[in-house]
Design a protein around this motif. Structure first.
Motif, PDB file in Angstrom:
ATOM      1  N   VAL A 251      56.176  11.120  93.393  1.00  0.00           N
ATOM      2  CA  VAL A 251      55.375  11.027  92.179  1.00  0.00           C
ATOM      3  C   VAL A 251      56.243  10.383  91.100  1.00  0.00           C
ATOM      4  N   ALA A 252      55.684   9.425  90.383  1.00  0.00           N
ATOM      5  CA  ALA A 252      56.442   8.690  89.376  1.00  0.00           C
ATOM      6  C   ALA A 252      56.662   9.565  88.147  1.00  0.00           C
ATOM      7  N   THR A 253      57.919   9.779  87.787  1.00  0.00           N
ATOM      8  CA  THR A 253      58.213  10.632  86.645  1.00  0.00           C
ATOM      9  C   THR A 253      57.559  10.115  85.378  1.00  0.00           C
ATOM     10  N   ASP A 254      57.551   8.795  85.179  1.00  0.00           N
ATOM     11  CA  ASP A 254      56.958   8.257  83.955  1.00  0.00           C
ATOM     12  C   ASP A 254      55.452   8.510  83.893  1.00  0.00           C
ATOM     13  N   ASP A 255      54.765   8.408  85.028  1.00  0.00           N
ATOM     14  CA  ASP A 255      53.334   8.745  85.050  1.00  0.00           C
ATOM     15  C   ASP A 255      53.128  10.239  84.822  1.00  0.00           C
ATOM     16  N   LEU A 256      53.973  11.039  85.455  1.00  0.00           N
ATOM     17  CA  LEU A 256      53.874  12.495  85.332  1.00  0.00           C
ATOM     18  C   LEU A 256      54.103  12.938  83.888  1.00  0.00           C
ATOM     19  N   VAL A 257      55.168  12.419  83.275  1.00  0.00           N
ATOM     20  CA  VAL A 257      55.474  12.794  81.892  1.00  0.00           C
ATOM     21  C   VAL A 257      54.352  12.349  80.958  1.00  0.00           C
ATOM     22  N   HIS A 258      53.835  11.145  81.184  1.00  0.00           N
ATOM     23  CA  HIS A 258      52.738  10.652  80.348  1.00  0.00           C
ATOM     24  C   HIS A 258      51.526  11.579  80.446  1.00  0.00           C
ATOM     25  N   MET A 259      51.153  11.970  81.646  1.00  0.00           N
ATOM     26  CA  MET A 259      50.017  12.866  81.812  1.00  0.00           C
ATOM     27  C   MET A 259      50.259  14.197  81.110  1.00  0.00           C
ATOM     28  N   LEU A 260      51.441  14.770  81.289  1.00  0.00           N
ATOM     29  CA  LEU A 260      51.744  16.062  80.680  1.00  0.00           C
ATOM     30  C   LEU A 260      51.717  15.982  79.159  1.00  0.00           C
ATOM     31  N   HIS A 261      52.290  14.922  78.611  1.00  0.00           N
ATOM     32  CA  HIS A 261      52.286  14.774  77.156  1.00  0.00           C
ATOM     33  C   HIS A 261      50.872  14.585  76.623  1.00  0.00           C
ATOM     34  N   GLN A 262      50.031  13.869  77.367  1.00  0.00           N
ATOM     35  CA  GLN A 262      48.639  13.707  76.956  1.00  0.00           C
ATOM     36  C   GLN A 262      47.903  15.050  76.959  1.00  0.00           C
ATOM     37  N   MET A 263      48.380  15.981  77.777  1.00  0.00           N
ATOM     38  CA  MET A 263      47.800  17.323  77.860  1.00  0.00           C
ATOM     39  C   MET A 263      48.486  18.296  76.908  1.00  0.00           C
ATOM     40  N   ASP A 264      49.369  17.767  76.042  1.00  0.00           N
ATOM     41  CA  ASP A 264      50.125  18.602  75.088  1.00  0.00           C
ATOM     42  C   ASP A 264      51.015  19.620  75.787  1.00  0.00           C
ATOM     43  N   ILE A 265      51.540  19.220  76.951  1.00  0.00           N
ATOM     44  CA  ILE A 265      52.516  20.040  77.664  1.00  0.00           C
ATOM     45  C   ILE A 265      53.892  19.444  77.395  1.00  0.00           C
ATOM     46  N   ARG A 266      54.796  20.248  76.890  1.00  0.00           N
ATOM     47  CA  ARG A 266      56.124  19.761  76.519  1.00  0.00           C
ATOM     48  C   ARG A 266      57.006  19.580  77.749  1.00  0.00           C
ATOM     49  N   THR A 267      57.812  18.507  77.737  1.00  0.00           N
ATOM     50  CA  THR A 267      58.784  18.259  78.810  1.00  0.00           C
ATOM     51  C   THR A 267      60.204  18.080  78.284  1.00  0.00           C
ATOM     52  N   GLY A 268      60.341  17.786  77.003  1.00  0.00           N
ATOM     53  CA  GLY A 268      61.656  17.501  76.437  1.00  0.00           C
ATOM     54  C   GLY A 268      62.139  16.086  76.694  1.00  0.00           C
ATOM     55  N   ILE A 269      61.301  15.272  77.339  1.00  0.00           N
ATOM     56  CA  ILE A 269      61.694  13.905  77.707  1.00  0.00           C
ATOM     57  C   ILE A 269      61.086  12.902  76.736  1.00  0.00           C
ATOM     58  N   ASP A 270      61.892  11.946  76.310  1.00  0.00           N
ATOM     59  CA  ASP A 270      61.484  10.886  75.398  1.00  0.00           C
ATOM     60  C   ASP A 270      60.903   9.735  76.225  1.00  0.00           C
ATOM     61  N   GLU A 271      59.615   9.454  76.054  1.00  0.00           N
ATOM     62  CA  GLU A 271      58.959   8.441  76.880  1.00  0.00           C
ATOM     63  C   GLU A 271      59.491   7.036  76.627  1.00  0.00           C
ATOM     64  N   THR A 272      59.899   6.748  75.397  1.00  0.00           N
ATOM     65  CA  THR A 272      60.441   5.423  75.093  1.00  0.00           C
ATOM     66  C   THR A 272      61.758   5.200  75.822  1.00  0.00           C
ATOM     67  N   LYS A 273      62.622   6.208  75.786  1.00  0.00           N
ATOM     68  CA  LYS A 273      63.904   6.101  76.487  1.00  0.00           C
ATOM     69  C   LYS A 273      63.709   6.135  77.997  1.00  0.00           C
ATOM     70  N   LEU A 274      62.674   6.839  78.434  1.00  0.00           N
ATOM     71  CA  LEU A 274      62.365   6.889  79.865  1.00  0.00           C
ATOM     72  C   LEU A 274      61.956   5.504  80.355  1.00  0.00           C
ATOM     73  N   GLN A 275      61.148   4.816  79.578  1.00  0.00           N
ATOM     74  CA  GLN A 275      60.730   3.458  79.969  1.00  0.00           C
ATOM     75  C   GLN A 275      61.923   2.508  79.986  1.00  0.00           C
ATOM     76  N   LYS A 276      62.833   2.674  79.034  1.00  0.00           N
ATOM     77  CA  LYS A 276      64.037   1.842  79.016  1.00  0.00           C
ATOM     78  C   LYS A 276      64.826   2.031  80.309  1.00  0.00           C
ATOM     79  N   ALA A 277      64.970   3.283  80.734  1.00  0.00           N
ATOM     80  CA  ALA A 277      65.698   3.569  81.974  1.00  0.00           C
ATOM     81  C   ALA A 277      64.967   2.994  83.184  1.00  0.00           C
ATOM     82  N   ALA A 278      63.632   3.049  83.154  1.00  0.00           N
ATOM     83  CA  ALA A 278      62.835   2.487  84.254  1.00  0.00           C
ATOM     84  C   ALA A 278      62.993   0.975  84.319  1.00  0.00           C
TER      85      ALA A 278
END
Length: 304
Positions: A251-278
């Motif tokens: 499962v793609a972490t970036d897709d997973l984190v995006h879905m969770l954040h859209q559901m207002d579930i906290r992950t502690g992960i910065d999506e902008t920095k995650l995309q940079k790493a991807a």
């Protein structure tokens, strides 16, 4: 109305589970740079490599160099997979934070994967777990083919429970349940977790879904409803399945984190920095990552 946790833990396995399936080897310095970027993105847990013999997984032959070269954040757990005592030696010498051990719920898959029966595997893992704990390390277990085996088909849930109990008895702190070939569907996940919750607390369990048939996020949602709060992922959907050619990976972490954040579930992960790493690891692999988030970004780049 859905009842889901307010916060979840995402454990990044891309540097190990994702890269070990790549046809070309990524240089150690690029792996180190990438893992440092993952740290900056806000992960609390990164599986950095596997201390397995280079003959079996040449893509990870630089495990010692990578473990020694990364910048460590004390708030992050840096883990490594080890198959035996020789592998543990390398992991301890480079002072990884957590040791991961693995086996299958399927007798046939276990024999083909590690050349041992289930009963023959337990003593090997016991020695590794005992020595790791003696060295002050926590130990995580992986059990694969929980939702289906390429050789045996469906695996009885009772067999999954038995293997899981044995691993906890040996001393692991957490168990990651693997959908190794991406065979799981939401109803099956619901059924298996309903049985497992009779024997384990869900704080002890993590889910490790593959997206072979595009159902990883749906299966994640069912797991969230059951109260699971820990999920493995590989950034960009890295990985693959040797039993299903052309299949996507974890499962793609970036897709997973995006879905969770859209559901207002906290992950502690910065999506902008995650995309940079991807984007960074995609450039080193010279091939497009299969996650939806990266497909959108790649299309935007093409369109200027």
């Amino acid at each position: 109305m859905l009842t889901v946790p307010k916060e979840v833990i995402i454990k990044e396995v891309g540097p190990r589970d994702g890269l070990q399936n790549q046809p070309s080897e990524v240089p150690a310095e690029d792996k180190i740079n990438w893992i440092n970027q993952l740290t900056e993105a806000g992960y609390s847990y990164i599986e950095i490599s596997s201390f397995v013999h280079p003959k079996w997984i040449p893509q990870l032959k630089d495990a010692r160099q990578v473990a020694a070269g990364i910048k460590r954040d004390p708030s992050v757990t840096y883990a490594a997979l080890v198959p035996n005592m020789k592998g543990l030696e390398g992991a301890l010498e480079t002072d990884v934070d957590e040791i991961s051990v693995f086996m299958s719920a399927s007798e046939t898959h276990n024999k083909k994967n590690i050349n041992k029966s289930l009963s023959e595997t337990y003593p090997v893992l016991k020695e590794v777990i005992d020595e790791a704990r003696l060295a002050g390390k926590t130990v995580r277990g992986y059990v694969s083919t929980v939702f289906g085996c390429p050789y045996e088909g469906d695996i009885p849930t009772d067999q999954v429970i038995e293997v899981s109990k044995r691993l906890f008895d040996l001393g692991i702190e957490e168990l990651s349940l693997g959908d190794t070939i991406g065979a799981a569907n939401p109803l099956q996940v619901d059924r298996v977790l309903t049985e497992l919750e009779k024997h384990f607390t869900f704080g002890q369990l993590a889910m490790h879904f593959h997206n072979t048939r595009g159902m990883a996020l749906a299966n994640t949602l069912v797991s969230l409803e059951h109260g699971i709060i820990t999920f493995d992922g590989a950034l960009g959907g890295l990985g693959g399945c040797p039993y299903a050619k052309g299949a996507s990976g974890n499962v793609a972490t970036d897709d997973l984190v995006h879905m969770l954040h859209q559901m207002d579930i906290r992950t502690g992960i910065d999506e902008t920095k995650l995309q940079k790493a991807a984007r960074f690891i995609q450039s080193k692999l010279n091939s497009a990552l299969p996650s939806h988030q990266m497909q959108i970004w790649n299309k935007q780049q093409e369109e200027g």
